[in-house]
Design a protein around this motif. Sequence first.
Motif, PDB file in Angstrom:
ATOM      1  N   LYS A 115       0.976  -1.214  -0.078  1.00  0.00           N
ATOM      2  CA  LYS A 115      -0.054   0.150  -0.172  1.00  0.00           C
ATOM      3  C   LYS A 115       1.133   1.264  -0.059  1.00  0.00           C
ATOM      4  O   LYS A 115       0.580   2.268  -0.616  1.00  0.00           O
ATOM      5  CB  LYS A 115      -0.942   0.047   1.109  1.00  0.00           C
ATOM      6  N   ASP A 130      -0.556  -4.765   2.638  1.00  0.00           N
ATOM      7  CA  ASP A 130      -2.037  -4.568   2.745  1.00  0.00           C
ATOM      8  C   ASP A 130      -2.724  -5.758   2.933  1.00  0.00           C
ATOM      9  O   ASP A 130      -3.920  -6.170   3.616  1.00  0.00           O
ATOM     10  CB  ASP A 130      -2.799  -3.581   1.812  1.00  0.00           C
ATOM     11  N   SER A 131      -2.342  -6.684   2.165  1.00  0.00           N
ATOM     12  CA  SER A 131      -2.927  -8.029   1.911  1.00  0.00           C
ATOM     13  C   SER A 131      -2.681  -8.872   3.067  1.00  0.00           C
ATOM     14  O   SER A 131      -3.171  -9.724   3.449  1.00  0.00           O
ATOM     15  CB  SER A 131      -2.291  -8.877   0.491  1.00  0.00           C
ATOM     16  N   LYS A 133      -1.416  -7.709   5.835  1.00  0.00           N
ATOM     17  CA  LYS A 133      -1.573  -6.758   7.035  1.00  0.00           C
ATOM     18  C   LYS A 133      -0.364  -6.816   8.099  1.00  0.00           C
ATOM     19  O   LYS A 133      -0.529  -6.919   9.195  1.00  0.00           O
ATOM     20  CB  LYS A 133      -2.737  -7.092   7.896  1.00  0.00           C
ATOM     21  N   GLY A 154      -6.868  -0.546   8.063  1.00  0.00           N
ATOM     22  CA  GLY A 154      -7.168  -0.092   6.704  1.00  0.00           C
ATOM     23  C   GLY A 154      -7.128   1.405   6.528  1.00  0.00           C
ATOM     24  O   GLY A 154      -7.813   1.922   7.402  1.00  0.00           O
TER      25      GLY A 154
END
Length: 327
Positions: A115, A130-131, A133, A154
């Motif tokens: 991200k 982001d995938s 985390k 997020g």
Amino acid sequence: MKLIHLILILIFCSLSAQKSLPLDTLKLKEAGDMFADDYGNLYIYKNKDFSLTKYDSLGKQIGKMMLTVPYKVQSVQNPLTVPLFSENAQELKLVDQNLNEIQKVDFKQKFGFIKMAYAEDLQQLWLLDDSAKRLIQYNFRNETTINSYPFDAGFDDLTDLLVFENKVYILTRKSLIVYTLKFEKLFEVPVENGKRFRRENESVLVITKNSILKYIPEKELVKVFEDTDAQIVDKNTLSFFEIKANKLYLYSLEKRTAKEQTKQEPTEETIGQPSEPSVKEPVEKEAEKPAETTEVPEEKKVENTLEKLIEDTSEVQAAGIELYNHQ
């Protein structure tokens, strides 16, 4: 008294007068962002054609990059190695002082969806995956993962990431949030139109659309520069820069509060003909001095001098009249 006010108004108007600028409006038109390095070079990024153009302090073009997808310029504080991150391309580019690509780091083969990326130095990156985390500390020189921290957050409107002294700074368009590496929230404050971070030694600054804010650790954000009419603002270690009405202005770096700035705008200077900028250190508030040692303000000195001159002129005129009558 009226004469004094007239003199002050004339002085202020002369200091605030606009001068010719080396960068014309065509070069600044449709600028999506602007960056200034410590050599006075300007970098103009345009969202329309994804181009990054570098100009020297006289407005001469030094280099230009034409990109195929949007890239985010992290910082130009080291003009020899400028990092650019693309969420769309999932890669980070490093370019030299002429905007020639010197290295590319591809994230697609080793990670999920990055991200945001932050280049800590010329070896290490901090990646917000982001995938997965996770927040990942990555050595891109030898392609190894140094550390990985759970970071389940997020941020749909995320604009920038900074990791400094074991703290994670997250900037969105509406807020600044500070975490520990263990994902513990330390501080959060609203921000309007947040764009990116700038770190100067131990200080963390937040650049917004028309202001520059300084983060006071876990206390507040303090405005160090603001112009509500500005399209884009930035700074280097010596000056503030802004694009306003498609014109470029440079302001001397002064330590003032936002309240003082609303009373009087800083002196505008041309980029091609800058005066010697001054950096003023914060002054501690002193105890009140005895009346006999109190320094007379400069304005009061001018007023006293003018009043004394008027009195002396009146005395000379009176003496001349008396002498004439006596004769």
